[in-house]
Design an enzyme around this catalytic site. Structure first.
Site, PDB file in Angstrom:
ATOM      1  N   ASN A 128       0.868  -1.185   0.000  1.00 15.85           N
ATOM      2  CA  ASN A 128       0.000   0.000   0.000  1.00 15.85           C
ATOM      3  C   ASN A 128       0.900   1.229   0.000  1.00 15.85           C
ATOM      4  O   ASN A 128       1.503   1.554   1.017  1.00 15.85           O
ATOM      5  CB  ASN A 128      -0.887  -0.048   1.267  1.00 15.85           C
ATOM      6  CG  ASN A 128      -1.675   1.231   1.465  1.00 15.85           C
ATOM      7  OD1 ASN A 128      -1.788   2.059   0.554  1.00 15.85           O
ATOM      8  ND2 ASN A 128      -2.231   1.397   2.666  1.00 15.85           N
ATOM      9  N   TRP A 129       0.967   1.880  -1.157  1.00 12.53           N
ATOM     10  CA  TRP A 129       1.901   3.002  -1.281  1.00 12.53           C
ATOM     11  C   TRP A 129       1.383   4.286  -0.634  1.00 12.53           C
ATOM     12  O   TRP A 129       2.111   5.265  -0.526  1.00 12.53           O
ATOM     13  CB  TRP A 129       2.205   3.263  -2.770  1.00 12.53           C
ATOM     14  CG  TRP A 129       3.110   2.254  -3.392  1.00 12.53           C
ATOM     15  CD1 TRP A 129       3.736   1.206  -2.757  1.00 12.53           C
ATOM     16  CD2 TRP A 129       3.509   2.186  -4.768  1.00 12.53           C
ATOM     17  NE1 TRP A 129       4.495   0.496  -3.662  1.00 12.53           N
ATOM     18  CE2 TRP A 129       4.380   1.075  -4.895  1.00 12.53           C
ATOM     19  CE3 TRP A 129       3.229   2.950  -5.900  1.00 12.53           C
ATOM     20  CZ2 TRP A 129       4.953   0.728  -6.124  1.00 12.53           C
ATOM     21  CZ3 TRP A 129       3.794   2.603  -7.120  1.00 12.53           C
ATOM     22  CH2 TRP A 129       4.645   1.502  -7.221  1.00 12.53           C
ATOM     23  N   HIS A 143      -9.341   1.389   5.329  1.00 12.42           N
ATOM     24  CA  HIS A 143      -8.006   1.562   5.915  1.00 12.42           C
ATOM     25  C   HIS A 143      -8.096   2.532   7.097  1.00 12.42           C
ATOM     26  O   HIS A 143      -8.878   3.474   7.069  1.00 12.42           O
ATOM     27  CB  HIS A 143      -7.025   2.084   4.859  1.00 12.42           C
ATOM     28  CG  HIS A 143      -5.618   2.061   5.352  1.00 12.42           C
ATOM     29  ND1 HIS A 143      -5.100   3.069   6.141  1.00 12.42           N
ATOM     30  CD2 HIS A 143      -4.633   1.132   5.219  1.00 12.42           C
ATOM     31  CE1 HIS A 143      -3.841   2.745   6.457  1.00 12.42           C
ATOM     32  NE2 HIS A 143      -3.547   1.583   5.909  1.00 12.42           N
ATOM     33  N   GLU A 159      -6.344   4.916   8.020  1.00 12.48           N
ATOM     34  CA  GLU A 159      -6.156   6.341   7.706  1.00 12.48           C
ATOM     35  C   GLU A 159      -7.441   6.929   7.133  1.00 12.48           C
ATOM     36  O   GLU A 159      -7.746   8.102   7.329  1.00 12.48           O
ATOM     37  CB  GLU A 159      -4.955   6.513   6.759  1.00 12.48           C
ATOM     38  CG  GLU A 159      -3.653   6.335   7.535  1.00 12.48           C
ATOM     39  CD  GLU A 159      -2.520   5.687   6.767  1.00 12.48           C
ATOM     40  OE1 GLU A 159      -2.552   5.666   5.525  1.00 12.48           O
ATOM     41  OE2 GLU A 159      -1.594   5.170   7.438  1.00 12.48           O
ATOM     42  N   GLU A 191      -5.089  -4.583  10.976  1.00  8.97           N
ATOM     43  CA  GLU A 191      -4.030  -3.580  11.090  1.00  8.97           C
ATOM     44  C   GLU A 191      -4.247  -2.754  12.353  1.00  8.97           C
ATOM     45  O   GLU A 191      -4.996  -1.772  12.327  1.00  8.97           O
ATOM     46  CB  GLU A 191      -4.060  -2.649   9.871  1.00  8.97           C
ATOM     47  CG  GLU A 191      -3.862  -3.354   8.545  1.00  8.97           C
ATOM     48  CD  GLU A 191      -3.291  -2.410   7.505  1.00  8.97           C
ATOM     49  OE1 GLU A 191      -2.213  -2.701   7.008  1.00  8.97           O
ATOM     50  OE2 GLU A 191      -3.913  -1.376   7.215  1.00  8.97           O
ATOM     51  N   GLY A 250       2.888   2.506  10.623  1.00  5.26           N
ATOM     52  CA  GLY A 250       3.851   3.578  10.375  1.00  5.26           C
ATOM     53  C   GLY A 250       4.607   4.008  11.622  1.00  5.26           C
ATOM     54  O   GLY A 250       5.282   5.027  11.630  1.00  5.26           O
ATOM     55  N   SER A 309       3.730  -1.865  10.237  1.00  8.64           N
ATOM     56  CA  SER A 309       5.190  -1.925  10.366  1.00  8.64           C
ATOM     57  C   SER A 309       5.788  -3.281  10.008  1.00  8.64           C
ATOM     58  O   SER A 309       6.725  -3.755  10.658  1.00  8.64           O
ATOM     59  CB  SER A 309       5.626  -1.487  11.781  1.00  8.64           C
ATOM     60  OG  SER A 309       5.248  -0.149  12.008  1.00  8.64           O
ATOM     61  N   GLY A 367       3.014  -1.046   4.193  1.00 13.00           N
ATOM     62  CA  GLY A 367       3.051   0.365   3.798  1.00 13.00           C
ATOM     63  C   GLY A 367       4.471   0.784   3.461  1.00 13.00           C
ATOM     64  O   GLY A 367       4.978   0.526   2.370  1.00 13.00           O
ATOM     65  N   GLY A 368       5.148   1.397   4.444  1.00 16.93           N
ATOM     66  CA  GLY A 368       6.481   1.973   4.226  1.00 16.93           C
ATOM     67  C   GLY A 368       7.460   1.057   3.499  1.00 16.93           C
ATOM     68  O   GLY A 368       8.140   1.488   2.558  1.00 16.93           O
TER      69      GLY A 368
HETATM   70  P1  PGA Z   1       3.107   0.465   7.503  1.00 17.37           P
HETATM   71  O1  PGA Z   1       1.630   0.646   6.911  1.00 17.37           O
HETATM   72  O2  PGA Z   1       3.647  -0.831   6.970  1.00 17.37           O
HETATM   73  O3  PGA Z   1       3.876   1.655   6.997  1.00 17.37           O
HETATM   74  O4  PGA Z   1       2.977   0.445   9.001  1.00 17.37           O
HETATM   75  C1  PGA Z   1       0.760  -0.454   6.807  1.00 17.37           C
HETATM   76  C2  PGA Z   1      -0.580  -0.009   6.248  1.00 17.37           C
HETATM   77  O5  PGA Z   1      -1.051   1.059   6.635  1.00 17.37           O
HETATM   78  O6  PGA Z   1      -1.198  -0.723   5.432  1.00 17.37           O
END
Ligand code: PGA
Length: 254
Positions: free
Chosen positions: A9-10, A97, A99, A169, A175, A215, A236-237
């Site tokens: 997931n960018w 998600h 966010e 998650e 993050g 993470s 993500g990252g």
């Molecule tokens: P992260 O993000 O790997 O940067 O913690 C995961 C995500 O939000 O899908």
């Protein structure tokens, strides 16, 4: 045996040009990965979908959107519809998600409308659920996950659930560099599987793929993916770099 699923997931990262710079080495690296064992997916920002899709031709990569509106068209400034995604050949989407839930205030009800619309359009959905740190510290994490799943999937009958993947998650792990321990994650995944048994049936509970996000890095991926009820990862990252994302994908194979 459930097939593993590793998704990148960018988020709001990478221009179309930067997406191309990622894709050129990445498609080479994943050539040897057996897709009977693992699905590999990328969720770039909408403006880079086309580029990523083009570089995915012929190599079995799944490409999806990070979000979508539930209507096909209309006066919804700034939104992207399932019909628009379909026109690019996209039929995968992440919904719910954290966010979207926390920064953009998407409710369980709105997410439920989106899931229904996505499945009506024959999309595959990665439905994200997760508790905040405060909810975990006050022992409400199981209730929160139950509520997110039951309301998100309220209108989804058993015959349509095979197009859904659940991503657990925990918000406090996204993050932040704080990962849930493999044991904590496994415990929640097992709980989610039990919920599916009640919401649907034993067969579906055994088949639904439940992936972990928060993470995930090359150094911790293997210990998480070894757990019986963890069927993959949403990254993500660490998915922004072709080498580190490849290493996470490869940890399924090792
Ligand atoms: P992260 O993000 O790997 O940067 O913690 C995961 C995500 O939000 O899908």
């Amino acid at each position: 045996m459930r097939k593993k699923f590793i998704g990148g997931n960018w988020k709001m990262n990478k221009t179309p040009e930067q997406a191309k710079e990622f894709m050129i080495p990445f498609v080479e690296k994943i050539k040897a990965i057996d897709r009977d064992i693992v699905d590999i997916a990328l969720f770039p920002p909408c403006l880079a979908l086309n580029v990523v899709k083009n570089y995915s031709e012929g190599n079995g990569l799944i490409v999806g959107s990070q979000n979508m509106h539930y209507k096909d068209n209309g006066a919804f400034t700034g939104e992207i519809s399932p019909v628009m995604l379909e026109s690019l050949g996209i039929d995968w989407v992440i919904l719910g998600h954290s966010e979207r839930r926390h920064i953009f205030k998407e409710s369980n009800e709105l997410i439920s409308l989106k899931i229904k619309s996505a499945l009506d359009h024959n999309f595959h959905v990665v439905l994200c659920v997760g508790e905040t740190e405060e909810q975990r510290l006050t022992s409400r994490h199981y209730d929160v996950i139950k509520e997110q799943l039951e309301s998100g999937l309220a209108d989804i009958t058993a015959d349509r659930i095979s197009n859904v993947i659940v991503a657990y998650e925990p918000v406090w792990a996204i993050g932040t560099g704080k990962t849930a321990t493999p044991e904590d994650a496994e415990e929640m995944h097992r709980y989610i599987r039990r919920l599916f048994k009640g919401m649907y049936n034993k067969d579906i509970a055994g088949r639904i793929r439940i992936i972990y996000g928060g993470s995930v890095k090359p150094k911790n991926a293997e210990s998480l993916l070894l757990k019986e009820d963890i069927d993959g990862a949403l990254v993500g990252g660490a998915s922004l770099n072709p080498q580190s994302f490849f290493e996470i994908v490869n940890s399924v194979i090792d």
